[in-house]
Structures are given as structure tokens and as C-alpha cells.
Write a protein that holds these residues in place. Sequence first.
Motif, PDB file in Angstrom:
ATOM      1  N   GLY A 221       0.783  -1.229   0.000  1.00  0.00           N
ATOM      2  CA  GLY A 221       0.000   0.000   0.000  1.00  0.00           C
ATOM      3  C   GLY A 221       0.812   1.274   0.000  1.00  0.00           C
ATOM      4  O   GLY A 221       0.283   2.353   0.303  1.00  0.00           O
ATOM      5  N   VAL A 222       2.100   1.180  -0.330  1.00  0.00           N
ATOM      6  CA  VAL A 222       2.943   2.375  -0.390  1.00  0.00           C
ATOM      7  C   VAL A 222       2.472   3.264  -1.541  1.00  0.00           C
ATOM      8  O   VAL A 222       2.086   2.785  -2.616  1.00  0.00           O
ATOM      9  CB  VAL A 222       4.421   1.984  -0.579  1.00  0.00           C
ATOM     10  CG1 VAL A 222       5.287   3.201  -0.876  1.00  0.00           C
ATOM     11  CG2 VAL A 222       4.936   1.283   0.666  1.00  0.00           C
ATOM     12  N   ILE A 223       2.488   4.568  -1.331  1.00  0.00           N
ATOM     13  CA  ILE A 223       2.043   5.543  -2.324  1.00  0.00           C
ATOM     14  C   ILE A 223       3.267   6.081  -3.063  1.00  0.00           C
ATOM     15  O   ILE A 223       4.206   6.585  -2.437  1.00  0.00           O
ATOM     16  CB  ILE A 223       1.285   6.699  -1.644  1.00  0.00           C
ATOM     17  CG1 ILE A 223       0.079   6.147  -0.871  1.00  0.00           C
ATOM     18  CG2 ILE A 223       0.839   7.737  -2.662  1.00  0.00           C
ATOM     19  CD1 ILE A 223      -0.520   7.134   0.102  1.00  0.00           C
ATOM     20  N   PHE A 224       3.273   5.961  -4.385  1.00  0.00           N
ATOM     21  CA  PHE A 224       4.435   6.362  -5.168  1.00  0.00           C
ATOM     22  C   PHE A 224       4.228   7.733  -5.795  1.00  0.00           C
ATOM     23  O   PHE A 224       3.129   8.085  -6.219  1.00  0.00           O
ATOM     24  CB  PHE A 224       4.707   5.344  -6.279  1.00  0.00           C
ATOM     25  CG  PHE A 224       5.035   3.972  -5.771  1.00  0.00           C
ATOM     26  CD1 PHE A 224       6.299   3.685  -5.270  1.00  0.00           C
ATOM     27  CD2 PHE A 224       4.078   2.963  -5.767  1.00  0.00           C
ATOM     28  CE1 PHE A 224       6.609   2.423  -4.786  1.00  0.00           C
ATOM     29  CE2 PHE A 224       4.375   1.701  -5.296  1.00  0.00           C
ATOM     30  CZ  PHE A 224       5.640   1.432  -4.801  1.00  0.00           C
ATOM     31  N   ILE A 225       5.319   8.485  -5.868  1.00  0.00           N
ATOM     32  CA  ILE A 225       5.274   9.812  -6.485  1.00  0.00           C
ATOM     33  C   ILE A 225       6.434   9.973  -7.452  1.00  0.00           C
ATOM     34  O   ILE A 225       7.554   9.519  -7.202  1.00  0.00           O
ATOM     35  CB  ILE A 225       5.320  10.932  -5.417  1.00  0.00           C
ATOM     36  CG1 ILE A 225       5.218  12.304  -6.076  1.00  0.00           C
ATOM     37  CG2 ILE A 225       6.582  10.842  -4.561  1.00  0.00           C
ATOM     38  CD1 ILE A 225       5.043  13.449  -5.116  1.00  0.00           C
ATOM     39  N   ASP A 226       6.150  10.615  -8.572  1.00  0.00           N
ATOM     40  CA  ASP A 226       7.171  10.950  -9.564  1.00  0.00           C
ATOM     41  C   ASP A 226       7.669  12.358  -9.254  1.00  0.00           C
ATOM     42  O   ASP A 226       7.001  13.349  -9.564  1.00  0.00           O
ATOM     43  CB  ASP A 226       6.579  10.879 -10.971  1.00  0.00           C
ATOM     44  CG  ASP A 226       7.633  11.090 -12.054  1.00  0.00           C
ATOM     45  OD1 ASP A 226       8.774  11.481 -11.706  1.00  0.00           O
ATOM     46  OD2 ASP A 226       7.320  10.876 -13.233  1.00  0.00           O
ATOM     47  N   ARG A 227       8.813  12.456  -8.619  1.00  0.00           N
ATOM     48  CA  ARG A 227       9.315  13.759  -8.184  1.00  0.00           C
ATOM     49  C   ARG A 227       9.772  14.634  -9.347  1.00  0.00           C
ATOM     50  O   ARG A 227       9.987  15.829  -9.173  1.00  0.00           O
ATOM     51  CB  ARG A 227      10.470  13.551  -7.201  1.00  0.00           C
ATOM     52  CG  ARG A 227      10.016  12.962  -5.868  1.00  0.00           C
ATOM     53  CD  ARG A 227      11.200  12.631  -4.991  1.00  0.00           C
ATOM     54  NE  ARG A 227      10.775  12.048  -3.720  1.00  0.00           N
ATOM     55  CZ  ARG A 227      11.577  11.378  -2.904  1.00  0.00           C
ATOM     56  NH1 ARG A 227      12.846  11.214  -3.215  1.00  0.00           N
ATOM     57  NH2 ARG A 227      11.120  10.867  -1.777  1.00  0.00           N
ATOM     58  N   SER A 228       9.948  14.036 -10.526  1.00  0.00           N
ATOM     59  CA  SER A 228      10.373  14.821 -11.680  1.00  0.00           C
ATOM     60  C   SER A 228       9.213  15.553 -12.346  1.00  0.00           C
ATOM     61  O   SER A 228       9.409  16.397 -13.194  1.00  0.00           O
ATOM     62  CB  SER A 228      11.055  13.912 -12.708  1.00  0.00           C
ATOM     63  OG  SER A 228      10.136  12.953 -13.226  1.00  0.00           O
ATOM     64  N   ARG A 229       7.987  15.220 -11.945  1.00  0.00           N
ATOM     65  CA  ARG A 229       6.788  15.838 -12.518  1.00  0.00           C
ATOM     66  C   ARG A 229       6.018  16.585 -11.435  1.00  0.00           C
ATOM     67  O   ARG A 229       5.504  15.977 -10.498  1.00  0.00           O
ATOM     68  CB  ARG A 229       5.874  14.781 -13.153  1.00  0.00           C
ATOM     69  CG  ARG A 229       6.485  14.047 -14.323  1.00  0.00           C
ATOM     70  CD  ARG A 229       5.528  12.963 -14.815  1.00  0.00           C
ATOM     71  NE  ARG A 229       4.220  13.540 -15.151  1.00  0.00           N
ATOM     72  CZ  ARG A 229       3.094  12.833 -15.156  1.00  0.00           C
ATOM     73  NH1 ARG A 229       3.107  11.556 -14.810  1.00  0.00           N
ATOM     74  NH2 ARG A 229       1.949  13.421 -15.486  1.00  0.00           N
TER      75      ARG A 229
ATOM     76  N   ARG B 262       3.197  18.001 -11.680  1.00  0.00           N
ATOM     77  CA  ARG B 262       1.776  17.690 -11.743  1.00  0.00           C
ATOM     78  C   ARG B 262       1.426  16.430 -10.952  1.00  0.00           C
ATOM     79  O   ARG B 262       0.274  16.243 -10.562  1.00  0.00           O
ATOM     80  CB  ARG B 262       1.341  17.512 -13.198  1.00  0.00           C
ATOM     81  CG  ARG B 262       1.363  18.793 -14.021  1.00  0.00           C
ATOM     82  CD  ARG B 262       0.869  18.531 -15.433  1.00  0.00           C
ATOM     83  NE  ARG B 262       0.854  19.754 -16.229  1.00  0.00           N
ATOM     84  CZ  ARG B 262       0.469  19.800 -17.503  1.00  0.00           C
ATOM     85  NH1 ARG B 262       0.073  18.690 -18.109  1.00  0.00           N
ATOM     86  NH2 ARG B 262       0.493  20.946 -18.158  1.00  0.00           N
ATOM     87  N   ASP B 263       2.405  15.572 -10.740  1.00  0.00           N
ATOM     88  CA  ASP B 263       2.128  14.319 -10.034  1.00  0.00           C
ATOM     89  C   ASP B 263       1.778  14.569  -8.573  1.00  0.00           C
ATOM     90  O   ASP B 263       1.155  13.728  -7.931  1.00  0.00           O
ATOM     91  CB  ASP B 263       3.342  13.375 -10.123  1.00  0.00           C
ATOM     92  CG  ASP B 263       2.960  11.926  -9.886  1.00  0.00           C
ATOM     93  OD1 ASP B 263       1.933  11.475 -10.438  1.00  0.00           O
ATOM     94  OD2 ASP B 263       3.678  11.238  -9.131  1.00  0.00           O
ATOM     95  N   VAL B 264       2.186  15.697  -8.046  1.00  0.00           N
ATOM     96  CA  VAL B 264       1.876  16.037  -6.662  1.00  0.00           C
ATOM     97  C   VAL B 264       0.364  16.115  -6.463  1.00  0.00           C
ATOM     98  O   VAL B 264      -0.177  15.675  -5.442  1.00  0.00           O
ATOM     99  CB  VAL B 264       2.537  17.369  -6.265  1.00  0.00           C
ATOM    100  CG1 VAL B 264       2.091  17.796  -4.870  1.00  0.00           C
ATOM    101  CG2 VAL B 264       4.058  17.230  -6.314  1.00  0.00           C
TER     102      VAL B 264
END
Length: 255
Positions: free
Chosen positions: A115-123, A125-127
Motif C-alpha cells: 500500500g505504499v504511495i508512489f510519487i514521480d518527483r520529476s513531474r 503535476r504528479d503532486v
Amino acid sequence: MRTFIASIKIFFLIVYTLSLYLIYLVVFALLWLFKLPYEPLRNLYMYLWSQGMCVALNIKVKTEGEPPQAPFFLVSNHLSYIDIIPLYLNLKCTFVAKKEVRSWPLLGFMVKTMGVIFIDRSRKRDVTRVNEILSKSLNRYQGIILFPEGTTSAGENVLSFRPSLLNYPASEEIPVYYSTIKYRTAEEKGDAPANKSVCFFGARDPFHKHVLKLAKNRRIDCTIRFCSKPVQCSDRKELAQQLHSGMSRIFEPTS
């Protein structure tokens, strides 16, 4: 001799992790089939896994302060991949992690089923997408842990925060707790200093070499310290500043 003992430790870690995970995966599939919450199972699995890691690596965890009860938001400094051990031992939680973890062979799949939540730090908009997920992830079974520094460090100080992921708790004025982690090794018995053998930062060592270096330690002392009062603010930048100040007050350097 230390290399041999470290190799035995790592072998045990792999066998223990995979064996425990296979049991978890079977029960997880049943819960998913009947649309039942999996978080209580995940919390038990990660607690047992963390205990096993402590036994194998001789990690002694000392807890100071009162850990928050789910649901909660909590931020922590980030020193190593083993930071999750003291956190899972004390909290029912999930994490926000960088997208790259999801692509790791086998481990990425395992982490996803936790259930870990992944984020694309290079984008940027992903925030927005992640903040929407965060709003749906807080429940009585789990809190959410963020590493607002955005990277690991040598534990000399608290790095600057990235406030973007604090948008949801700020906009909803949700209280945010904070904690700090530090490590010590048995240098008097020949262990490498914690900032070199426990902290995993930069590109000094490939992951597998660092794990071997970590396992060579005779003992690792970990202190996790929780705040006495959470921080609440409607502005994410101000929230980040207040949390950074609070963490800096209770922070003790690893080196």
C-alpha cells in the motif's frame, strides 16, 4: 570473518522476508477477493518483519515520546532504507515513496502490495495526483508518513523541506506530527561509524555493497523520538517551516 557473518545475516534476511511475504500474499489475495481491508494484515506483517530485521542485524530501537495513533500525518528525517524498521515497530502506517522504488525487481512488487504511495518527483503535476490519493488513504487502520527532505542524508542536520506534499494536510488543516531518527554503531568494537555504514545517501556505494557494510556491524543503536504536540497550519510553506523547526529542536545528529 566479519564478511562471512554478514553474509549469513543477509541470507537470513532474504529467507525470512520471502517466507513471511508468501504467507502475507496468500492472505492478501483472499482479503482482496472478499473486498476486506488489508491494512491490519499489512501492519502485522511489517511489525513481525521489523522485529526479524532487528534480531538479524542486532538493531536496538529506543523510542522516546508517544507515537501517534492512526489516522495521522507524520514527517520524519530520512537517513537509510532501514528507517522503516523503527517506524513500523511504533506505528500503523504507510509511506510516500519515490516512483523508482516501484520498478525495483521483486521488491517493487512487494512494496506495492503493502500500500505504499508512489510519487514521480520529476513531474510537478504528479503532486496533485498524490495529494488526492493521500486524502483517501487516511483511515483508522493507518497513518501516512512523509520524508519531506526528499532524499537521505548523513544525519548531520535536518535538510530543507519540500512543502508540496504537505498541501493536503495544510488545505484541510490536519495536525501533522513529526519524529527524528538517529543511529549509532559499536565503534569501540570495530564497527564503521553509522554515518558511513548505516546512512545510505549519495552515490558512494551500490545498494548491495552498502547492505553488506551494514550487516558487518556488530550492533546498531537506533533512537526514534516523537514530538509532544503536532503542528497545524493552513499554509503549506508555513507548515513546512514549523515542522522543520520542531524537528530541528528534537534532532540529534547521527555523526
